[in-house]
Design a protein around this motif. Sequence first.
Motif, mmCIF file in Angstrom:
data_model
loop_
_atom_site.group_PDB
_atom_site.id
_atom_site.type_symbol
_atom_site.label_atom_id
_atom_site.label_comp_id
_atom_site.label_asym_id
_atom_site.label_seq_id
_atom_site.Cartn_x
_atom_site.Cartn_y
_atom_site.Cartn_z
ATOM 1 N N GLU C 61 -34.805 14.603 -14.551
ATOM 2 C CA GLU C 61 -34.447 15.059 -15.893
ATOM 3 C C GLU C 61 -35.471 16.082 -16.399
ATOM 4 O O GLU C 61 -35.133 17.048 -17.061
ATOM 5 C CB GLU C 61 -34.386 13.847 -16.828
ATOM 6 N N MET C 62 -36.743 15.854 -16.078
ATOM 7 C CA MET C 62 -37.800 16.723 -16.582
ATOM 8 C C MET C 62 -37.844 18.066 -15.861
ATOM 9 O O MET C 62 -38.096 19.099 -16.446
ATOM 10 C CB MET C 62 -39.150 16.022 -16.454
ATOM 11 N N VAL C 63 -37.575 18.053 -14.582
ATOM 12 C CA VAL C 63 -37.804 19.254 -13.788
ATOM 13 C C VAL C 63 -36.522 20.060 -13.565
ATOM 14 O O VAL C 63 -36.551 21.148 -13.001
ATOM 15 C CB VAL C 63 -38.480 18.846 -12.458
ATOM 16 N N LYS C 64 -35.406 19.569 -14.047
ATOM 17 C CA LYS C 64 -34.114 20.126 -13.661
ATOM 18 C C LYS C 64 -33.907 21.595 -14.007
ATOM 19 O O LYS C 64 -33.104 22.262 -13.369
ATOM 20 C CB LYS C 64 -32.960 19.294 -14.233
ATOM 21 N N LEU D 42 -20.930 1.800 -13.998
ATOM 22 C CA LEU D 42 -21.610 2.778 -14.853
ATOM 23 C C LEU D 42 -21.102 4.184 -14.569
ATOM 24 O O LEU D 42 -21.209 4.673 -13.440
ATOM 25 C CB LEU D 42 -23.120 2.677 -14.602
ATOM 26 N N LEU D 43 -20.557 4.840 -15.594
ATOM 27 C CA LEU D 43 -19.815 6.093 -15.407
ATOM 28 C C LEU D 43 -20.560 7.334 -15.888
ATOM 29 O O LEU D 43 -21.180 7.325 -16.958
ATOM 30 C CB LEU D 43 -18.486 5.991 -16.178
ATOM 31 N N THR D 51 -24.644 10.266 -9.029
ATOM 32 C CA THR D 51 -26.109 10.267 -9.052
ATOM 33 C C THR D 51 -26.691 10.473 -10.448
ATOM 34 O O THR D 51 -27.903 10.366 -10.624
ATOM 35 C CB THR D 51 -26.661 11.378 -8.136
ATOM 36 N N GLU D 52 -25.836 10.800 -11.418
ATOM 37 C CA GLU D 52 -26.363 11.204 -12.716
ATOM 38 C C GLU D 52 -27.278 10.165 -13.377
ATOM 39 O O GLU D 52 -28.418 10.451 -13.724
ATOM 40 C CB GLU D 52 -25.241 11.602 -13.679
ATOM 41 N N SER D 74 -18.314 8.234 -8.383
ATOM 42 C CA SER D 74 -18.081 9.630 -8.748
ATOM 43 C C SER D 74 -16.619 9.774 -9.158
ATOM 44 O O SER D 74 -15.742 9.197 -8.505
ATOM 45 C CB SER D 74 -18.336 10.562 -7.550
ATOM 46 N N ALA D 75 -16.348 10.510 -10.203
ATOM 47 C CA ALA D 75 -14.961 10.650 -10.654
ATOM 48 C C ALA D 75 -14.665 12.040 -11.189
ATOM 49 O O ALA D 75 -13.779 12.214 -12.019
ATOM 50 C CB ALA D 75 -14.640 9.599 -11.711
ATOM 51 N N LYS D 76 -15.397 12.989 -10.738
ATOM 52 C CA LYS D 76 -15.207 14.394 -11.130
ATOM 53 C C LYS D 76 -15.042 14.531 -12.645
ATOM 54 O O LYS D 76 -15.736 13.864 -13.404
ATOM 55 C CB LYS D 76 -14.026 14.999 -10.369
ATOM 56 N N ASN D 77 -14.124 15.411 -13.077
ATOM 57 C CA ASN D 77 -13.889 15.615 -14.511
ATOM 58 C C ASN D 77 -12.591 14.935 -14.938
ATOM 59 O O ASN D 77 -11.841 15.456 -15.760
ATOM 60 C CB ASN D 77 -13.789 17.119 -14.818
#
Lengths: 265, 265, 265, 265
Positions: C61-64, D42-43, D51-52, D74-77
């Motif tokens: 998050e910090m380096v993105k 968790l979405l 990975t978010e 993962s579920a794209k948009n």
Amino acid sequence: MAWGTFGFRSQTLNMPVEAEVLIPQAGYKSLKQEDNYKVIVLLHGVRNDRTEWLLKSQIFEMVKELPVLVFMPSAKNSFYVNTYTGYRYMDYISKEIPEFIRTHFRVSDKKEDWLIAGSSMGGYGAFVCGLNHTETFGNIASFSGAVDITDDVLQIPEFNMHQLFGPRSENLVESTNNLFYICDMIEEDKRPRIFMCCGDLDFLRPMNERYYEKIKDLYDVTAYWGEGDHDFIYWNEQLKNMFKWFCPEDLRNGYFMGRCGNDFC
Amino acid sequence: MAWGTFGFRSQTLNMPVEAEVLIPQAGYKSLKQEDNYKVIVLLHGVRNDRTEWLLKSQIFEMVKELPVLVFMPSAKNSFYVNTYTGYRYMDYISKEIPEFIRTHFRVSDKKEDWLIAGSSMGGYGAFVCGLNHTETFGNIASFSGAVDITDDVLQIPEFNMHQLFGPRSENLVESTNNLFYICDMIEEDKRPRIFMCCGDLDFLRPMNERYYEKIKDLYDVTAYWGEGDHDFIYWNEQLKNMFKWFCPEDLRNGYFMGRCGNDFC
Amino acid sequence: MAWGTFGFRSQTLNMPVEAEVLIPQAGYKSLKQEDNYKVIVLLHGVRNDRTEWLLKSQIFEMVKELPVLVFMPSAKNSFYVNTYTGYRYMDYISKEIPEFIRTHFRVSDKKEDWLIAGSSMGGYGAFVCGLNHTETFGNIASFSGAVDITDDVLQIPEFNMHQLFGPRSENLVESTNNLFYICDMIEEDKRPRIFMCCGDLDFLRPMNERYYEKIKDLYDVTAYWGEGDHDFIYWNEQLKNMFKWFCPEDLRNGYFMGRCGNDFC
Amino acid sequence: MAWGTFGFRSQTLNMPVEAEVLIPQAGYKSLKQEDNYKVIVLLHGVRNDRTEWLLKSQIFEMVKELPVLVFMPSAKNSFYVNTYTGYRYMDYISKEIPEFIRTHFRVSDKKEDWLIAGSSMGGYGAFVCGLNHTETFGNIASFSGAVDITDDVLQIPEFNMHQLFGPRSENLVESTNNLFYICDMIEEDKRPRIFMCCGDLDFLRPMNERYYEKIKDLYDVTAYWGEGDHDFIYWNEQLKNMFKWFCPEDLRNGYFMGRCGNDFC
């Protein structure tokens, strides 16, 4: 078939470890039933890791429609033993990993459905863990295994044999790490089925022939020889023979390599 | 050889994307020199992703000692075109990926050193991206490519051909997505070298024979046929022929499959 | 920002190794220019691996949106030294990894743009590698580093200090592994900038205070103390201070945490 | 705690899918007992993937010693709905994923132990899947959820709302995808517990206030507001509140963030 990469903390080794796992997908044929997967613990060679079989062979292609879970751990250059310096790799492979697999996946609890296999150092590992833990593994498959650890050809400085096995002479004559010794120690009703192979150009061929002679009248041994070297050209081919030996009924019921017969691959 | 898995944000597709990359390791033979790696962009088939070739073939084993970088992207069921619904997969594969590779790795900038390859939908993808971007790719390799997208056998509801190519009749006669059309549009000095293969049992064999007849006098085409089906038993074998065709000097200089000749594999 | 996981063969350690890498994406602001990325080699603590900072902190998050490449290797419980038993982890971290990074990515070659950082064992590692390789690292950041390896509190059997450092008394008074010794050995014009932090509840706080007293008049040291323990609640917060200290201009030019200012994250 | 990355074939979406999974390790406290793990699905938000949360928050640090399994797909948009164009993402998230989790891991089968959570588009996804599948999810947590999909601020061309929801007016007044509609349709004894949060600078704050007003007398809602923007600085902090709300007893029994109390992290 699902493919997962796991990282977890090993209590036995007291460090983080990782493994690649190929998991049959629920829904396919009989896989909704519990406790139906067979298990293959598949071991890599020296200077390699859990990705070796995955990258260098077609293991995924072969197992993708079979009710077989494949677990590929990393074990550095440990030769899969509880080392002389205190690293308990055999316990990790033979106790902690099966416990992890049984806890996290729905696998068979019958040892006839469990196979430990590997190439080179991993072939030795399959034998040494399999013969020392007949309560878990009903089957052993060695691909050009380093089956005679006392042999000069394996006394390579880089392997640090002393750190693994201790001083050579005293410990390895009557040692449960010596495959030529332990094979005589197992009661007949506990002996695993054995698959072994080694090509004609392979530098480990002489020791494999010696070990075959040693065990062929004591164990149910299926051996393949033929042309080949110490490499994945040979081992990828032999993998097909291994599956035919390990789970012939599943091969009849499922597709084995080739165009996928369902939506799971 | 190094193996990396990348996730990054595609500007072209405006979404996160991932790829598997096999990278030659610096230090091996001539690899210290800049701009020395050849590049293979390797494409998967329908209902698959970037891991398909890695898991189902021995690509790693083959390329591990060659000065060749292999880049395997995921592209869903896009057929690798700029789709009718606005998803610019061809631009992603043919412009953004080469830019990513050139920016992040030390690769050759000569198109003779660049190959785009793939199986099934990916074989079509190799042709359609390669023929539409001759400035980037000097070589195309198709493994049982879906080369005739107007053919009935490919009009499967699941493929959503209309969303990819638009209404069938108007757009595909004279369309740069139609391989039978675009192959006539390329000036002689810009034509890439072509490798193609298809087995005798493969349901896409007829269209591959038709396409071979179409292009054999226009292009430098190397074709393999033989026994085989639409699967990785056949494609793994043909991969060996592809390497012999793409980089024969590197095969002479480096090890190709088999026991590793250096410490990098 | 791209995230990659690499596996490659280390020549120094003669075994497969892996690393997590966060790579600035080409196209963002000034990143099209060559040799523009700063580099952070970020080290984990005991009983952990390359994933530690990635999972337990908000480093991504910090380096993105910063032009900074972060390289996170695995180094077991080596304390990042060339161990007494012959495992050359310091060479791996300080020579081989920078060589790998320079060969495969377009990074700055000025040591002012290179930072080695870590927590706990990794904080010691940042110091010991940074002070022994001032030609590569112009900056060191230690998060609750185990800075006094002679201290009783670190003589834990599990750490195998003898295998790492040799017999305690003879080797560690005047040893380049002893941070209290080596800090006096570096010429003024070669001294790196130093960032260090340690919370008030941290069991390593006393040794960190001692080391700060030792070096504060010799080096350009930025120290943070405050409330906190030996954990990632404290280290995640201090990471923000580290970025402000390491690359303040980039923070002004790029977004630092929070809603992404471009399409690359 | 174990971390795994899975790739498998989704029957619902008919394509390969991937997920990150954090799995409590067997052996820790009460984890030997079957069916004991709680589950969090968790979405992620738009233009992101599985990975978010893993990369941008400290979710691993928070859950590492809790008997909670976290599954991040993962579920794209897709906005997590069964889209107008036929992609059944709600079925994937709400039926296939729970089935996958129950089959492959030893989790609780009580819906009170299941939570669906997410940020931004994922916050909407948590609501829309949770309210449409009260038989599976007993808890919903929304972090700055995009709770009013009819709002102008969400009608961004890139989101392709028409492909997701169909023509705006007819379908979204009385639609099970409209959170303002469906919340009135659920019988009292089936209503899940709800956690929601949104910062004062967040552009989705107005719609979150409206939705809170709508549901606060119908549901057991725990809401957090306070200072913050639409980012992971705010969401990482709120994650701590979410755990205190979801599994307070586990927090009392296990360590929550900070120095690990056992060997499994």
